[in-house]
Structures are given as C-alpha cells and as structure tokens.
Motif scaffolding. Structure first.
Motif, PDB file in Angstrom:
ATOM      1  N   ARG A  40       0.848  -1.189   0.000  1.00 13.41           N
ATOM      2  CA  ARG A  40       0.000   0.000   0.000  1.00 13.41           C
ATOM      3  C   ARG A  40       0.888   1.245   0.000  1.00 13.41           C
ATOM      4  NH1 ARG A  40      -2.142  -2.341   4.618  1.00 13.41           N
ATOM      5  NH2 ARG A  40      -1.534  -0.453   5.762  1.00 13.41           N
ATOM      6  N   SER A  41       0.299   2.355  -0.420  1.00 11.58           N
ATOM      7  CA  SER A  41       1.082   3.582  -0.493  1.00 11.58           C
ATOM      8  C   SER A  41       1.575   4.031   0.873  1.00 11.58           C
ATOM      9  CB  SER A  41       0.262   4.687  -1.141  1.00 11.58           C
ATOM     10  OG  SER A  41      -0.855   4.967  -0.357  1.00 11.58           O
ATOM     11  N   ASP A  42       0.796   3.744   1.924  1.00 10.32           N
ATOM     12  CA  ASP A  42       1.241   4.179   3.243  1.00 10.32           C
ATOM     13  C   ASP A  42       2.412   3.351   3.759  1.00 10.32           C
ATOM     14  OD1 ASP A  42      -0.053   1.791   4.027  1.00 10.32           O
ATOM     15  OD2 ASP A  42      -1.911   2.862   4.429  1.00 10.32           O
ATOM     16  N   GLN A  43       2.857   2.351   2.997  1.00 15.01           N
ATOM     17  CA  GLN A  43       4.011   1.538   3.375  1.00 15.01           C
ATOM     18  C   GLN A  43       5.273   1.962   2.617  1.00 15.01           C
ATOM     19  OE1 GLN A  43       2.059  -2.240   2.441  1.00 15.01           O
ATOM     20  NE2 GLN A  43       1.886  -2.714   4.617  1.00 15.01           N
ATOM     21  N   ILE A  44       5.263   3.195   2.107  1.00 16.95           N
ATOM     22  CA  ILE A  44       6.398   3.730   1.352  1.00 16.95           C
ATOM     23  C   ILE A  44       6.789   5.068   1.966  1.00 16.95           C
ATOM     24  CG2 ILE A  44       7.158   4.562  -0.906  1.00 16.95           C
ATOM     25  CD1 ILE A  44       5.037   2.722  -2.160  1.00 16.95           C
ATOM     26  N   ALA A  78       2.610   0.367  -5.916  1.00 12.93           N
ATOM     27  CA  ALA A  78       1.941   1.459  -5.208  1.00 12.93           C
ATOM     28  C   ALA A  78       2.856   2.672  -5.234  1.00 12.93           C
ATOM     29  CB  ALA A  78       1.612   1.067  -3.763  1.00 12.93           C
ATOM     30  N   TRP A  79       2.274   3.845  -5.030  1.00 11.09           N
ATOM     31  CA  TRP A  79       3.098   5.038  -4.940  1.00 11.09           C
ATOM     32  C   TRP A  79       2.649   5.884  -3.769  1.00 11.09           C
ATOM     33  CZ3 TRP A  79      -1.096   5.188  -8.239  1.00 11.09           C
ATOM     34  CH2 TRP A  79      -1.906   6.307  -8.190  1.00 11.09           C
ATOM     35  N   GLN A  80       3.569   6.702  -3.289  1.00  9.76           N
ATOM     36  CA  GLN A  80       3.280   7.597  -2.170  1.00  9.76           C
ATOM     37  C   GLN A  80       3.486   9.033  -2.637  1.00  9.76           C
ATOM     38  OE1 GLN A  80       1.840   8.897   0.256  1.00  9.76           O
ATOM     39  NE2 GLN A  80       2.598   7.695   1.966  1.00  9.76           N
ATOM     40  N   ASN A  81       2.487   9.866  -2.430  1.00  7.65           N
ATOM     41  CA  ASN A  81       2.521  11.237  -2.927  1.00  7.65           C
ATOM     42  C   ASN A  81       1.912  12.199  -1.914  1.00  7.65           C
ATOM     43  OD1 ASN A  81       3.381  12.966  -4.897  1.00  7.65           O
ATOM     44  ND2 ASN A  81       1.668  12.653  -6.273  1.00  7.65           N
ATOM     45  N   MET A  82       1.923  11.814  -0.627  1.00 11.09           N
ATOM     46  CA  MET A  82       1.372  12.657   0.429  1.00 11.09           C
ATOM     47  C   MET A  82       2.500  13.130   1.343  1.00 11.09           C
ATOM     48  SD  MET A  82      -1.917  13.100   0.120  1.00 11.09           S
ATOM     49  CE  MET A  82      -2.450  13.632   1.745  1.00 11.09           C
ATOM     50  N   LEU A  83       2.574  14.439   1.547  1.00  9.69           N
ATOM     51  CA  LEU A  83       3.583  15.047   2.412  1.00  9.69           C
ATOM     52  C   LEU A  83       3.014  15.313   3.799  1.00  9.69           C
ATOM     53  CD1 LEU A  83       5.011  17.734  -0.030  1.00  9.69           C
ATOM     54  CD2 LEU A  83       6.397  16.005   1.106  1.00  9.69           C
ATOM     55  N   PHE A  84       3.767  15.007   4.844  1.00  8.56           N
ATOM     56  CA  PHE A  84       3.471  15.511   6.183  1.00  8.56           C
ATOM     57  C   PHE A  84       4.224  16.832   6.316  1.00  8.56           C
ATOM     58  CE2 PHE A  84       2.124  11.233   6.819  1.00  8.56           C
ATOM     59  CZ  PHE A  84       1.258  11.241   7.907  1.00  8.56           C
ATOM     60  N   ASN A  85       3.506  17.911   6.596  1.00  8.67           N
ATOM     61  CA  ASN A  85       4.150  19.219   6.592  1.00  8.67           C
ATOM     62  C   ASN A  85       3.553  20.123   7.664  1.00  8.67           C
ATOM     63  OD1 ASN A  85       5.945  20.307   3.976  1.00  8.67           O
ATOM     64  ND2 ASN A  85       5.355  21.871   5.449  1.00  8.67           N
ATOM     65  N   GLY A  86       4.415  20.905   8.289  1.00  7.55           N
ATOM     66  CA  GLY A  86       3.954  21.883   9.264  1.00  7.55           C
ATOM     67  C   GLY A  86       3.538  23.176   8.596  1.00  7.55           C
ATOM     68  N   ALA A  87       2.654  23.921   9.245  1.00  7.55           N
ATOM     69  CA  ALA A  87       2.175  25.200   8.730  1.00  7.55           C
ATOM     70  C   ALA A  87       2.277  26.192   9.874  1.00  7.55           C
ATOM     71  CB  ALA A  87       0.731  25.078   8.237  1.00  7.55           C
ATOM     72  N   ILE A  99       1.940   9.999  14.391  1.00  7.86           N
ATOM     73  CA  ILE A  99       0.960   9.521  13.409  1.00  7.86           C
ATOM     74  C   ILE A  99       1.671   9.096  12.130  1.00  7.86           C
ATOM     75  CG2 ILE A  99      -0.957  10.248  11.935  1.00  7.86           C
ATOM     76  CD1 ILE A  99      -1.899  12.036  14.250  1.00  7.86           C
ATOM     77  N   ALA A 100       2.660   9.890  11.694  1.00  6.57           N
ATOM     78  CA  ALA A 100       3.396   9.559  10.472  1.00  6.57           C
ATOM     79  C   ALA A 100       4.119   8.224  10.602  1.00  6.57           C
ATOM     80  CB  ALA A 100       4.390  10.678  10.149  1.00  6.57           C
ATOM     81  N   GLU A 101       4.682   7.956  11.773  1.00  4.66           N
ATOM     82  CA  GLU A 101       5.384   6.687  11.971  1.00  4.66           C
ATOM     83  C   GLU A 101       4.409   5.513  11.920  1.00  4.66           C
ATOM     84  OE1 GLU A 101       8.518   4.556  15.063  1.00  4.66           O
ATOM     85  OE2 GLU A 101       7.923   6.646  15.357  1.00  4.66           O
ATOM     86  N   ALA A 102       3.245   5.660  12.563  1.00  3.70           N
ATOM     87  CA  ALA A 102       2.237   4.594  12.513  1.00  3.70           C
ATOM     88  C   ALA A 102       1.713   4.409  11.098  1.00  3.70           C
ATOM     89  CB  ALA A 102       1.088   4.920  13.476  1.00  3.70           C
ATOM     90  N   PHE A 103       1.602   5.500  10.345  1.00  2.00           N
ATOM     91  CA  PHE A 103       1.166   5.456   8.949  1.00  2.00           C
ATOM     92  C   PHE A 103       2.164   4.665   8.110  1.00  2.00           C
ATOM     93  CE2 PHE A 103       1.042   7.756   4.760  1.00  2.00           C
ATOM     94  CZ  PHE A 103      -0.240   7.393   4.378  1.00  2.00           C
ATOM     95  N   ALA A 104       3.456   4.944   8.307  1.00  2.00           N
ATOM     96  CA  ALA A 104       4.480   4.254   7.531  1.00  2.00           C
ATOM     97  C   ALA A 104       4.554   2.767   7.865  1.00  2.00           C
ATOM     98  CB  ALA A 104       5.838   4.913   7.768  1.00  2.00           C
ATOM     99  N   ARG A 105       4.210   2.399   9.098  1.00  2.00           N
ATOM    100  CA  ARG A 105       4.192   0.977   9.469  1.00  2.00           C
ATOM    101  C   ARG A 105       2.987   0.248   8.903  1.00  2.00           C
ATOM    102  NH1 ARG A 105       5.390   1.030  15.974  1.00  2.00           N
ATOM    103  NH2 ARG A 105       7.467   1.998  15.936  1.00  2.00           N
ATOM    104  N   GLY A 106       2.026   1.003   8.386  1.00  3.77           N
ATOM    105  CA  GLY A 106       0.781   0.398   7.924  1.00  3.77           C
ATOM    106  C   GLY A 106      -0.234   0.230   9.027  1.00  3.77           C
TER     107      GLY A 106
END
Length: 670
Positions: free
Chosen positions: A300-304, A430-439, A519-526
C-alpha cells in the motif's frame, strides 16, 4: 446535480495499482475467511447486523472486508472489493464498488457485468444514483427507498455482442428480487459532508440460471468453471465532462438509457456494452472455486517513505534511504530477501506512469534478510544519493536549475527475487505522494504532467486537465478551543490503534508537530491507513483528470467530455499554537478557477506545467486568504528601452533651430 461530480478522489492520494495480467490468466475471488487473520464472516448488511463491533461506522469500511480481492483504479479513485460467501448450500458474490473524490451528485452510474464462459451467457446490471449530497446513514438506502434506479440486460450468444433483448420481447428484463432486496447505496454514511459513495451488492451464484428471465434466482456461473467480470463507473457533471473508472482497463464505453442514438450505439434506444470476449480488451477471467487467489504479498502507499516515516523529501547532502514495507499475507513465513523492489521518483504533483518524469533510482533491490512471519512486514531499503543537487535547488539558489523538486513522488514495483517464488502480489505496485508538513504558511510547487496520456484523436498543441481540491479538517473558521477533528467520526478501530501505539491526541487546538510525527510513523508501518490519518489531521488532496478528446452522450442527451484519472497529490498538515482556521490557494499561469476548488489547467501536449499550492494556518481570528506568491517584477515594455533616440533627435533639432535664429539676427549698429 452537484457540479463536483465531474472530478474524482483517492481519497486517497494513495495510489494502488492492480498487477498487470496476461489475457486468459484467470484470478479467483477470495472466500470469506480465506486469508490468514481475516474475519470468518462477511460484512453482513442484509440480516442486518451492525458493522462489526466498534471498529467502523459504516459497512463500506467494515473490517470484515479484510482479505477481500480488490481491484483499484488510479489513485484508488474507485475500488472493487469481492468476497465469495457460502451460506449452507448457497453461494454469493458479496461486493462493494466505491468511488472516492466525488463530492456526490445524481446521475452517476455503475455498470457491473458477469459472463459465463461455459454457457456463453451473461448479465449486465446498471445502477444510477438518485441521491446527491444527502447522507444515506449508516445502513445505506435501497431500491425501495428510491435511492437509485436500475436496469438488467442479458446476452445468450458467443458470436454476437448483442445485449438487452429478453425472451419475452424487445424490452430490457425486469429487475431480480435479489437486486432490489440486497443492493445498497452509501452516500456520506457517517453524516455531514464527504467526497465518496458506494454501491454494495450481494449476488446469488446459481449455476444454470436463466439470464433472460425477468426475475432470475441469481447469475449463471458454472460450478468450477471460468467466468468473467467487468465494471465501469461514469461520473457525469453539469459542465459536460464524464470521468470513467473501469476494471479491467481498456474496454469500450458502456451506453444505455441514452436520449437518441450515438455513433457507436445507433439503436434507439441503444444498449451497447463492451464485449467480454474481445480479443484486445476482454473482461477479467475468474476461476470459480479457485484456491490460489491474489493477495499473498501486498503493498500500500502508506508503506512507502523516504528516510523517516511520513517523509517523501530527499536529502541533497547525505545518502537517502527509500523504504517499502509490503505485507506478508501468507499463512506461513517468507524469507525477507525473497522479494525485490524497483524504485522510481518523479516531482511531487501528478504524472502518469508512462511519463518520462519517472526516474529509476534502484532496480531489483532485495528485501532485508530474515524470516517475515505471517501478517508481518518486509523491509526493502533503496539507498540513493542525489548525483546533482543543483537540479533540486530553485532558480536563484546558488547553482539551482529548478529542474527537480526536493519533494518527490515515490513509485515501487514488487517482484520475486531470482531464486524465490512464485508469489502472487496484489497490489504489485503502489506510490506515495502525500507530504506531512507543518504550517503557518506552506508553499509547494506541484508538477502537472501531461506526458504519457492517451493521444488525442485530433492532435492539438494543448491538453486540458481538471483539478479538484478536497480538504478535510480544514474549516475556514474555528474556535482554538475546539478539538482538532470531529471525535464522533473517529472509528473504533482507529481509537484502538492510537492506544496501541500510545498516540495521544489533543483535546483542543490543532494536531502539533510531536503528535503528527507519531501519526506519520504509525502510517508508515501500515498501522494507520490513509482514511485513518485523514480523520485525524488537516488533509489537502488534489485530484487530477485529463481530457481524452472523446465525448459521449450524457443522461439528458447532451454531449459530454470524457475524462480519465491520473495520480493525485496532497498534504497532511500540522500546526503548533492557536488555530483559527485555514486558507488555501492553487494557482499558476495556465490555471483557471472554474468554481470553488475546481480548476482547469492548460498544459502543452506532452508537456508539464507547474502549479503553486499555498496553505495558511490562521493564527489570528479573521485571517485573510492565503497570500499569493510574489510575482517577479514586470520588466518595462521593450519599446521603452528605445525612446532615447527620440529625445536625442528632439534636442538636436532644437539646437539647429536655435543656431539658425541666432544667425538671422541683424548685427548691432555703430
């Protein structure tokens, strides 16, 4: 009809690709409980029982779909999920077809077809939405609620692709009782607003069923035989566009219930559908009762990610480590180096997979050694150093050329290592195209790539692309004391996962940097899916579709453009401090806003245009719209640089006149 129905989602900016198959190679649909760790029951909405436990608020995301065979369109903009259920001596195809990124509207249509290779008979069922943006509630709505209209068509000859004639005459067959009883339409099942809808079907499998009957007991699928399936979704709009989602990709356009006739379907009324036996684009073959179904290894993309979980930004000074962590869905362990991956990069934005934008950076990289238990994850590590950092720097930044973007889309293809396998990968890519970014204010440049798109029938210098911006948890105005998301929409499954990974969510304010990192780390783990993260964090997704140059007749007889989806891109946003709302902009020199959040992008055919994404977190009440990027100073018109000679001529003439006047003055007397 809601105007937004002309452009689609991902939801998902996640891209899930179906592994390509050779025509004639059947797959099989997973049985209920057929995958290790999956539930031993289907998502039962017909009894009805509520969605399983507290894990979800809707049947569409019921965890009992886990292990289902799945086929996804680009960016997961549509997805078919199928399970084979056995109840006593009866069997059923339990399936859901979901569309993401369509903020609802009436007249969207689903076609679903089944063809039996042994008996040379088949049916096609069409479903047309009658509900726009009104929530259907958790249970969905059915035919008796007037939520949708439906038609059924039949074919009984292998030699002629003729549909729509039943045994009793020239009208389409009536609707089966099972269709009216078991079918559900879901629109915003959790209430509020959303950008997705789905049809859920439970189809009885009845070998020998009469496909021409007005009320057949089910669909005719020969026991242990091979049958074929196909679906097509047509998203219609008021601005004469139509996005097609289909699986398998490539069959001809489905046409029915049209006003008048078309060039490809001249009958009145016309019923024209793709040929399941077409030599070039046949329907997907399925082995009934098959035991070796897709899904042994999935990605899945969240595994990239790149370097750290949740990142897709490259380092220009140190070696990068791109990771893919696919899942082992087998009941037994697999060696970690039994699979390999190919990694490619393209600038953050939207590029089809045939585009030359994709740069290979690692080929045939084996997974890390060690035993990968059932249900665990592989780790494929691609090490890559940027050969020319100047390409990734902006113009004006030292040696920067602006050719590439530090924010990259990552595409991974899986395969078996030289001495391992065979394996069935689903999805294979699969591809990953979502950035985690601060504002406070985030400004990103997105590359909108028209290369690799289907060629226009009539060549033209420009190509029209359409972009829909979908935002979640990003209201224009909010109280800083409000929670960062609607806690009632957070699924029980997500709550359990957050507790397991010790992720504490703030009771008020926004999602800050520390929480976003967890959250990003849990996302990357799937552990958390895209949908889970989108429930928690401010989420910005741009969905892109391109004009194919083809048209079709819409439900009212109007000519409509046909669009095809290409990859989406987006941002998961976090902010520390007081938060009063959000503002966002999407703009560029060839970008025109058609309506709020809807854009037309003019791109050169086989070329690339850049769009600027600007998102601002409002730190004071009543903040203005996101600031526009400061344009470069406008140089004066070229003619301005050549006026000096006019002034020179003026003064020369003045001097000549003055000299002549002085020479004509009489001399003074003695």
């Amino acid at each position: 009809m809601n105007m937004r129905s002309w452009l689609v989602t991902l939801a998902v900016a996640l891209g899930v690709l179906v592994a390509p198959r050779v025509h004639g190679a059947p797959i099989c649909f997973q049985k209920v409980g057929g995958v290790a760790g999956a539930y031993n029951q289907p998502p039962d909405w017909w009894t009805p029982t509520p969605p399983l436990g507290t894990a979800t608020h809707s049947y569409v995301e019921d965890p009992r779909w886990q292990g289902a065979t799945s086929a996804s369109d680009v960016s997961d903009s549509s997805r078919l999920r199928v399970l084979v259920e056995t109840e006593g001596s009866d069997r059923f195809l339990v399936l859901a077809v979901r569309v993401n990124g369509d903020p609802t509207g009436t007249a969207d249509r689903l076609y679903f077809g089944i063809w039996d290779d042994s008996s040379h008979t088949g049916n096609i069922f069409s479903f047309t939405k009658s509900i726009g943006g009104t929530s259907t509630g958790q249970n969905g709505q059915q035919y008796s609620d007037s939520a949708f209209t439906a038609r059924a068509y039949s074919r009984t000859l292998a030699a002629a692709n003729t549909w729509g004639l039943n045994a009793g005459g020239t009208t389409p067959p009536g609707l089966p009782t099972w269709l009216k009883t078991f079918t559900r339409l879901d629109v915003c099942p959790e209430g509020g607003t959303c950008s997705d809808w789905a049809f859920r079907l439970r189809i009885p499998i009845k070998p020998g069923a009469d496909v021409t009957a007005d009320d057949p007991a089910g669909v005719n699928i020969t026991a242990s035989g091979v049958y074929r399936v196909w679906y097509q979704i047509q998203e219609a709009s008021e601005i004469n566009t139509m996005i097609l989602h289909e699986w398998p990709d490539g069959p001809s356009l489905a046409e029915s219930e049209i006003v008048g006739s078309s060039a490809t379907c001249p009958g009145i009324p016309g019923y024209c559908f793709p040929d399941p036996l077409d030599a070039t684009h046949p329907w997907q073959q399925v082995q009934d009762g098959g035991t070796s179904c897709d899904g042994e290894i999935s990605l899945r993309s969240d595994q990239i990610y790149a370097n750290t979980p949740g990142s897709i930004t490259v380092s220009l000074s140190t070696p990068n480590h791109f990771h893919a962590t696919p899942s082992n869905n087998r009941a037994s362990a697999i060696s970690g180096d039994a699979i390999k991956g190919k990694f490619r990069l393209a600038n953050w934005g939207s590029a089809l997979f045939d585009s030359p934008a994709w740069e290979p950076i690692c080929s045939d990289v084996a997974g890390n050694a060690g035993s990968i238990a059932s249900g665990a994850n592989f780790d494929i590590d691609c090490s890559y150093s940027v050969p020319d950092p100047c390409q990734y720097k902006a113009l004006g930044d030292g040696c920067g050329t602006g050719a590439r973007n530090p924010d990259q889309c990552i595409l991974v293809d899986l395969g078996a290592s030289a001495t391992a396998g065979p394996f069935v990968f689903s999805p294979q890519s699969a591809w990953q195209n979502m950035l985690f970014n601060g504002a406070s204010t985030v400004t990103k440049v997105a590359a909108i790539d028209a290369r690799g798109e289907l060629p226009l029938a009539v060549p033209a210098p420009q190509r029209d692309l359409y972009v829909y911006i979908d935002t979640q948890n990003m209201p224009r105005a909010r109280d800083p004391k409000d929670p960062p998301f609607n806690p009632q929409r957070l699924s029980g499954q997500a709550r359990e996962l957050l507790a397991r990974y010790k992720i504490r969510l703030p009771e008020s304010g926004g999602i800050g940097k520390e929480t976003a990192g967890a959250i990003a780390e849990a996302f990357a783990r799937g552990a958390l899916s895209f949908a889970d993260v989108a429930e928690l964090m401010p989420t910005y997704v741009a969905y892109v579709a391109y004009d194919t140059g083809k048209t079709m007749l819409g439900p009212t007889g109007a000519t409509m453009k046909i669009l095809k989806q290409q990859p989406s891109f987006g941002l998961f946003l976090w902010h520390d401090g007081a938060l009063y709302g959000w503002r966002q902009r999407f703009e560029g020199s060839t970008i025109t806003e058609l309506a709020p959040n809807f854009y037309l992008v003019k791109a050169p055919t086989n070329g690339v245009v850049k769009g600027t994404v600007t998102v601002t977190a409002c730190e004071q009440p009543g903040c203005a719209d996101a600031p526009k990027p400061t344009p470069p100073p406008t140089p004066p018109p070229p003619a301005e640089h050549h006026r000096w000679w006019k002034w020179l001529l003026f003064w020369l003439l003045a001097i000549v006149v003055l000299v002549l006047l002085l020479r004509r003055r009489p001399s003074p007397g003695p």
